[in-house]
Design a protein around this motif. Sequence first.
Motif, PDB file in Angstrom:
ATOM      1  N   HIS A 199       4.393   6.924  -1.438  1.00  0.00           N
ATOM      2  CA  HIS A 199       4.367   7.476  -0.266  1.00  0.00           C
ATOM      3  C   HIS A 199       5.704   6.781   0.690  1.00  0.00           C
ATOM      4  N   SER A 200       5.802   5.179   0.609  1.00  0.00           N
ATOM      5  CA  SER A 200       6.606   4.522   1.371  1.00  0.00           C
ATOM      6  C   SER A 200       8.103   4.829   0.592  1.00  0.00           C
ATOM      7  N   THR A 236       1.056  -1.187  -0.139  1.00  0.00           N
ATOM      8  CA  THR A 236      -0.047  -0.010  -0.038  1.00  0.00           C
ATOM      9  C   THR A 236       0.921   1.298   0.096  1.00  0.00           C
ATOM     10  N   GLU A 237       0.299   2.114  -0.615  1.00  0.00           N
ATOM     11  CA  GLU A 237       1.044   3.415  -0.782  1.00  0.00           C
ATOM     12  C   GLU A 237       2.539   3.460  -1.084  1.00  0.00           C
TER      13      GLU A 237
END
Length: 326
Positions: free
Chosen positions: A65-66, A61-62
């Motif tokens: 962002h990660s 997920t993301e």
Amino acid sequence: MWTRSVSAGYRCFGCRSVGPKGIWGSHAVRACSAPVLPAGRITALQAMDLWRRYFEERGVTEPDHSSRHIIAHLLGAKTIESLEHGKLTEFLSREKTEQMWKLCTRRLSRMPVQYVIEEWDFRDLTLKMRPPVFIPRPETEVLVELVLTDLEMKPGTGVGADTRHTSLEVGCGSGAISLSLLKSLPQLTAIALDQSQDAVDLTRENALRLGLQDRLLIYHIDVMKEDMASLEPEIFRFEDHSALDGGEDGLKVIKQILTLATKILSDHGRLYLEVDPRHPPLIRRWVEANVEKLHYVETRHDITGRPRFCILQKREVKQGPELDLD
């Protein structure tokens, strides 16, 4: 013991109870297939893009962002935007490249980014993070704002006021709520409780790092399993499920806190709860039927518009007239 430590004045609880639990004892990172460490040199931007695509392919997920948070942390910054563009186009040293692969492999195991980089910002604080201690959510910042607003509006409680007050947080986790209140209100002292020794230790560490330890008392106390399958892998594998448990009806711990509040709060003292959006009407009905000394003041919404916060207040105990036995 801790009930006697609470002095007269304004008191509040910060309690997170938003769903499932069960104590999770192992935080081992699962073996994951990571991309091969490049033989040649690679820039920060190239590494970030490579890992973003790899996260996407592996269903993390993301992914953007990660990868952005990890590379920013590796380069000593909070965000990619705060870095000079030249830093991102420079070649990473071999040591930095190996660190990037190590951190990103942890994220590949679905370890939350906050645990991967071992810190996270909450309001104006940077807090240390590690599993299994519950990671403070953005919604919790709204809870802090609610408490601060109420304190500022209460006569004699503004910044610089002489009146001293005490807050009590049940389920302190990393200490985010108590430490934010202490940072904002020099006249405040705080008490923080948690059933997890890991949480108690982390709260103490964060208090020391922020220089707020002298105004915070921390106790390892338990004031006492729903939707387990729906937890995201990031939460299920790494965070302490007991921080999320509410019992069969989701209110197990909350009911205990509501009962304790009548014994701890001073007259007109307030109780703040951060709960599952389904729970405010259940809490209101339960309080009205079972806790005469508490008044359900209102429900407030979080940043997504969901009913998240319950505010209650202890009623003033009216003393009957003294009997003249002469």
